[in-house]
Design a protein around this motif. Structure first.
Motif, PDB file in Angstrom:
ATOM      1  N   LEU A  89       8.379  -3.990   3.160  1.00  0.00           N
ATOM      2  CA  LEU A  89       9.351  -4.322   2.109  1.00  0.00           C
ATOM      3  C   LEU A  89      10.549  -5.091   2.661  1.00  0.00           C
ATOM      4  O   LEU A  89      11.247  -5.768   1.911  1.00  0.00           O
ATOM      5  CB  LEU A  89       9.814  -3.054   1.382  1.00  0.00           C
ATOM      6  N   ASP A  90      10.783  -4.976   3.979  1.00  0.00           N
ATOM      7  CA  ASP A  90      11.893  -5.716   4.599  1.00  0.00           C
ATOM      8  C   ASP A  90      11.584  -7.214   4.704  1.00  0.00           C
ATOM      9  O   ASP A  90      12.475  -8.026   4.924  1.00  0.00           O
ATOM     10  CB  ASP A  90      12.189  -5.170   6.009  1.00  0.00           C
ATOM     11  N   LYS A  91      10.303  -7.562   4.577  1.00  0.00           N
ATOM     12  CA  LYS A  91       9.937  -8.985   4.683  1.00  0.00           C
ATOM     13  C   LYS A  91      10.672  -9.779   3.609  1.00  0.00           C
ATOM     14  O   LYS A  91      10.775  -9.326   2.466  1.00  0.00           O
ATOM     15  CB  LYS A  91       8.425  -9.161   4.470  1.00  0.00           C
ATOM     16  N   PRO A  92      11.162 -10.976   3.979  1.00  0.00           N
ATOM     17  CA  PRO A  92      11.918 -11.735   2.979  1.00  0.00           C
ATOM     18  C   PRO A  92      11.033 -12.222   1.833  1.00  0.00           C
ATOM     19  O   PRO A  92       9.851 -12.480   2.022  1.00  0.00           O
ATOM     20  CB  PRO A  92      12.464 -12.922   3.785  1.00  0.00           C
ATOM     21  N   THR A  93      11.623 -12.294   0.642  1.00  0.00           N
ATOM     22  CA  THR A  93      10.912 -12.930  -0.475  1.00  0.00           C
ATOM     23  C   THR A  93      11.596 -14.277  -0.715  1.00  0.00           C
ATOM     24  O   THR A  93      12.822 -14.361  -0.652  1.00  0.00           O
ATOM     25  CB  THR A  93      11.024 -12.105  -1.770  1.00  0.00           C
ATOM     26  N   THR A  94      10.823 -15.295  -0.970  1.00  0.00           N
ATOM     27  CA  THR A  94      11.427 -16.598  -1.251  1.00  0.00           C
ATOM     28  C   THR A  94      11.269 -16.879  -2.738  1.00  0.00           C
ATOM     29  O   THR A  94      10.493 -16.208  -3.426  1.00  0.00           O
ATOM     30  CB  THR A  94      10.720 -17.711  -0.438  1.00  0.00           C
ATOM     31  N   VAL A  95      11.975 -17.872  -3.217  1.00  0.00           N
ATOM     32  CA  VAL A  95      11.857 -18.217  -4.641  1.00  0.00           C
ATOM     33  C   VAL A  95      10.396 -18.563  -4.926  1.00  0.00           C
ATOM     34  O   VAL A  95       9.753 -19.279  -4.167  1.00  0.00           O
ATOM     35  CB  VAL A  95      12.756 -19.436  -4.979  1.00  0.00           C
ATOM     36  N   GLY A  96       9.875 -18.017  -5.965  1.00  0.00           N
ATOM     37  CA  GLY A  96       8.474 -18.290  -6.307  1.00  0.00           C
ATOM     38  C   GLY A  96       7.524 -17.234  -5.766  1.00  0.00           C
ATOM     39  O   GLY A  96       6.387 -17.133  -6.201  1.00  0.00           O
ATOM     40  N   THR A  97       7.999 -16.408  -4.785  1.00  0.00           N
ATOM     41  CA  THR A  97       7.139 -15.322  -4.283  1.00  0.00           C
ATOM     42  C   THR A  97       7.048 -14.267  -5.372  1.00  0.00           C
ATOM     43  O   THR A  97       8.039 -13.973  -6.045  1.00  0.00           O
ATOM     44  CB  THR A  97       7.776 -14.635  -3.044  1.00  0.00           C
ATOM     45  N   ASN A  98       5.871 -13.699  -5.522  1.00  0.00           N
ATOM     46  CA  ASN A  98       5.739 -12.600  -6.473  1.00  0.00           C
ATOM     47  C   ASN A  98       6.530 -11.406  -5.948  1.00  0.00           C
ATOM     48  O   ASN A  98       6.359 -11.000  -4.802  1.00  0.00           O
ATOM     49  CB  ASN A  98       4.252 -12.244  -6.599  1.00  0.00           C
ATOM     50  N   ASN A  99       7.412 -10.847  -6.772  1.00  0.00           N
ATOM     51  CA  ASN A  99       8.242  -9.741  -6.271  1.00  0.00           C
ATOM     52  C   ASN A  99       7.930  -8.412  -6.954  1.00  0.00           C
ATOM     53  O   ASN A  99       8.749  -7.511  -6.974  1.00  0.00           O
ATOM     54  CB  ASN A  99       9.737 -10.088  -6.416  1.00  0.00           C
ATOM     55  N   LYS A 100       6.710  -8.303  -7.501  1.00  0.00           N
ATOM     56  CA  LYS A 100       6.354  -7.063  -8.208  1.00  0.00           C
ATOM     57  C   LYS A 100       5.858  -5.996  -7.226  1.00  0.00           C
ATOM     58  O   LYS A 100       4.931  -6.237  -6.449  1.00  0.00           O
ATOM     59  CB  LYS A 100       5.215  -7.314  -9.208  1.00  0.00           C
ATOM     60  N   ILE A 101       6.474  -4.811  -7.324  1.00  0.00           N
ATOM     61  CA  ILE A 101       5.928  -3.667  -6.587  1.00  0.00           C
ATOM     62  C   ILE A 101       5.309  -2.727  -7.609  1.00  0.00           C
ATOM     63  O   ILE A 101       5.989  -2.299  -8.550  1.00  0.00           O
ATOM     64  CB  ILE A 101       7.033  -2.911  -5.826  1.00  0.00           C
ATOM     65  N   PHE A 102       4.035  -2.394  -7.434  1.00  0.00           N
ATOM     66  CA  PHE A 102       3.381  -1.407  -8.302  1.00  0.00           C
ATOM     67  C   PHE A 102       3.311  -0.086  -7.542  1.00  0.00           C
ATOM     68  O   PHE A 102       2.818  -0.051  -6.407  1.00  0.00           O
ATOM     69  CB  PHE A 102       1.960  -1.861  -8.668  1.00  0.00           C
ATOM     70  N   ILE A 103       3.825   0.968  -8.177  1.00  0.00           N
ATOM     71  CA  ILE A 103       3.697   2.301  -7.590  1.00  0.00           C
ATOM     72  C   ILE A 103       2.699   3.053  -8.469  1.00  0.00           C
ATOM     73  O   ILE A 103       2.894   3.158  -9.687  1.00  0.00           O
ATOM     74  CB  ILE A 103       5.054   3.022  -7.546  1.00  0.00           C
ATOM     75  N   ILE A 104       1.627   3.551  -7.865  1.00  0.00           N
ATOM     76  CA  ILE A 104       0.571   4.172  -8.677  1.00  0.00           C
ATOM     77  C   ILE A 104       0.770   5.688  -8.702  1.00  0.00           C
ATOM     78  O   ILE A 104       0.697   6.351  -7.674  1.00  0.00           O
ATOM     79  CB  ILE A 104      -0.840   3.839  -8.129  1.00  0.00           C
ATOM     80  N   GLY A 105       1.017   6.200  -9.917  1.00  0.00           N
ATOM     81  CA  GLY A 105       1.205   7.644 -10.095  1.00  0.00           C
ATOM     82  C   GLY A 105       2.666   7.975 -10.345  1.00  0.00           C
ATOM     83  O   GLY A 105       3.517   7.714  -9.491  1.00  0.00           O
ATOM     84  N   ALA A 106       2.960   8.537 -11.534  1.00  0.00           N
ATOM     85  CA  ALA A 106       4.352   8.927 -11.845  1.00  0.00           C
ATOM     86  C   ALA A 106       4.544  10.426 -11.661  1.00  0.00           C
ATOM     87  O   ALA A 106       5.167  11.100 -12.470  1.00  0.00           O
ATOM     88  CB  ALA A 106       4.709   8.497 -13.272  1.00  0.00           C
ATOM     89  N   GLY A 107       3.983  10.955 -10.560  1.00  0.00           N
ATOM     90  CA  GLY A 107       4.309  12.325 -10.148  1.00  0.00           C
ATOM     91  C   GLY A 107       5.601  12.277  -9.350  1.00  0.00           C
ATOM     92  O   GLY A 107       6.229  11.209  -9.239  1.00  0.00           O
ATOM     93  N   PRO A 108       6.007  13.413  -8.768  1.00  0.00           N
ATOM     94  CA  PRO A 108       7.275  13.428  -8.017  1.00  0.00           C
ATOM     95  C   PRO A 108       7.331  12.350  -6.932  1.00  0.00           C
ATOM     96  O   PRO A 108       8.354  11.677  -6.793  1.00  0.00           O
ATOM     97  CB  PRO A 108       7.301  14.826  -7.391  1.00  0.00           C
TER      98      PRO A 108
END
Ligand SMILES: Cc1cc2nc3c(=O)[nH]c(=O)nc-3n(C[C@H](O)[C@H](O)[C@H](O)COP(=O)(O)OP(=O)(O)OC[C@H]3O[C@@H](n4cnc5c(N)ncnc54)[C@H](O)[C@@H]3O)c2cc1C
Length: 391
Positions: free
Chosen positions: A140-159
């Motif tokens: 996650l520390d990797k840089p994102t540049t303009v146009g990079t997809n910035n979506k993080i999907f977290i699977i599971g809404a448990g604790p």
């Protein structure tokens, strides 16, 4: 007092195993005790999010087993148990070393379950160990540049999914769009209502989106494939997919079939295996007969560790064993940097005060280690003397 010829062997030195070993030692100075674990250090998983966010240093919550067992008379072997022969009472370790036992406690915990969904193992990050949190941070520390997809999907809404989403938002601010995927119609299915409501409010405030009634079909190196309850299928590109959707017990191989339920070892009310009264199984790997509702938590594992120590002493002395009863002391959840929600122990509390109290309660759960956390605890207790009675 009866004596025993061979050491009591405890396999797995997590919440259950450590509590079993230290309680056995405290109550029975003469019993020989042997603990086996492939790791060098304990992992206090409930505070993994705070290590991830740098609110707590890793050394504070990952003390070395050598220091935990120093001067206790407990022998610790750094190794993995690969095979158990229930008929001959023998353990076979990773390097083929054989150990005979008279009494055995299994407490090998759990690891993420990918439910055999294609691509999960290959392309998702996990958040179950200290190594996982280090790897995730690097990603996650990797840089994102303009146009990079910035979506993080977290699977599971448990604790795990909820707590991690809040920390990621606070650490990385607006760098990512955060989406939680939840198969059922609500988040935190098995949690207390107060914590659920606090989490919903926090999601709103922190702009964390949840897609409910939605499941993962496949993950590829570029896309995540989802389906909803109308069987509609959608693909999304992602920056990262983090899998927090379920766990499975870590079980060595056995020489024979033993009774299981939901893939976990079936135990009786005294925490013993059904057909082997000299063998106990505690924590995430076990499920008690006629009890589907016991949560899979550190709280349960610790209480079972303490109880197994008591029952072993009774068994060795030919006395009647006592049934285990879970004492639910409530539920705590971190909801971002410096924020938490607590429900139980006679109160409901959220925000900064809940965050401090959560840290103190966890510090008090570290019996002979976690020096820095313990000093935080004593500071807090001096300031907030009202909490003295509930810890
Ligand atoms: C991110 C995260 C957050 C959590 N937060 C909370 C929380 O807030 N509250 C809560 O109550 N619970 C929480 N939990 C759940 C809790 O950590 C577990 O329920 C608890 O650790 C179970 O204890 P255990 O003794 O069964 O297993 P563990 O504590 O996992 O210990 C198992 C040990 O067995 C060892 N082992 C595995 N296989 C072998 C083998 N073959 N031979 C020898 N040793 C072996 C492992 O190395 C490990 O040290 C959280 C879990 C995670 C992952």
């Amino acid at each position: 007092m009866n004596t025993i010829k061979k050491p009591i062997v405890i396999v797995g030195s997590g919440f259950g195993g450590i509590n079993a070993a230290l309680n056995l030692r405290n109550n029975n100075p003469d019993f020989p005790i042997l603990v086996i674990d492939p790791k060098n250090q304990f992992e206090f998983k409930p505070l993994l999010y705070e290590v991830f966010s740098n609110e707590i240093k890793s050394w504070e919550v990952n003390p070395k087993f050598d220091s935990i067992y120093a001067n206790s008379g407990i022998t610790f072997i750094h190794n993995r148990v690969n095979f158990i022969d229930f008929d001959k009472n023998i353990l076979i370790l990773q390097d083929d070393l054989k150990i005979e036992f008279e009494y055995l406690v299994l407490s090998t915990g759990s690891s993420p379950n990918d439910f055999s969904i294609k691509g999960v193992k290959e392309y998702c990050s996990f958040f179950n160990t200290n190594e996982d949190q280090i790897n995730l941070k690097k990603l996650l520390d990797k840089p994102t540049t303009v146009g990079t997809n910035n979506k993080i999907f977290i699977i599971g809404a448990g604790p795990s999914g909820v707590e991690l989403a809040c920390k990621i938002r606070d650490i990385y601010k607006l760098k990512f769009e955060i989406i939680i995927i939840e198969k059922t119609p609500e988040i935190l299915n098995n949690s207390k209502t107060f914590n659920k409501e606090e989490a919903e409010k926090t999601f709103e405030k922190k702009n964390i989106n949840v897609m409910k009634n939605c499941s993962v079909i496949e993950v590829t190196n570029e896309q995540i494939v989802l389906t909803n309850n109308l069987n509609q299928v959608k693909n999304f590109s992602y920056f990262e997919v983090i899998w927090t959707a379920g766990i499975k017990p870590n079980l060595p191989e056995f020489n024979k079939q033993i009774q299981k339920i939901n893939n976990k070892i079936l135990i009786n009310k005294n925490l013993q295996l059904q057909d082997f009264p000299n063998i106990f199984a505690i924590g995430d790997i076990s499920q008690m007969e006629n009890n589907n509702s016991s949560p899979v938590t550190a709280q349960v594992a610790m209480q079972q560790g303490e109880h197994v120590a008591l029952n072993l002493k009774l068994l060795i002395n030919n006395q009647k064993l006592l049934p285990f009863k879970f004492n639910d002391k409530g539920e705590m959840m971190s909801l971002g940097i410096g924020e938490a929600s607590i429900s139980g122990i006679g109160l409901t509390l959220s925000g900064k005060l809940a965050f401090d109290l959560r840290r103190v309660i966890y510090a008090s759960k570290m019996p002979k280690f976690g020096k820095s956390l313990k000093s935080t605890a004593s500071w807090f207790l001096e300031k907030k003397s009202i909490f003295k009675n509930i810890l």
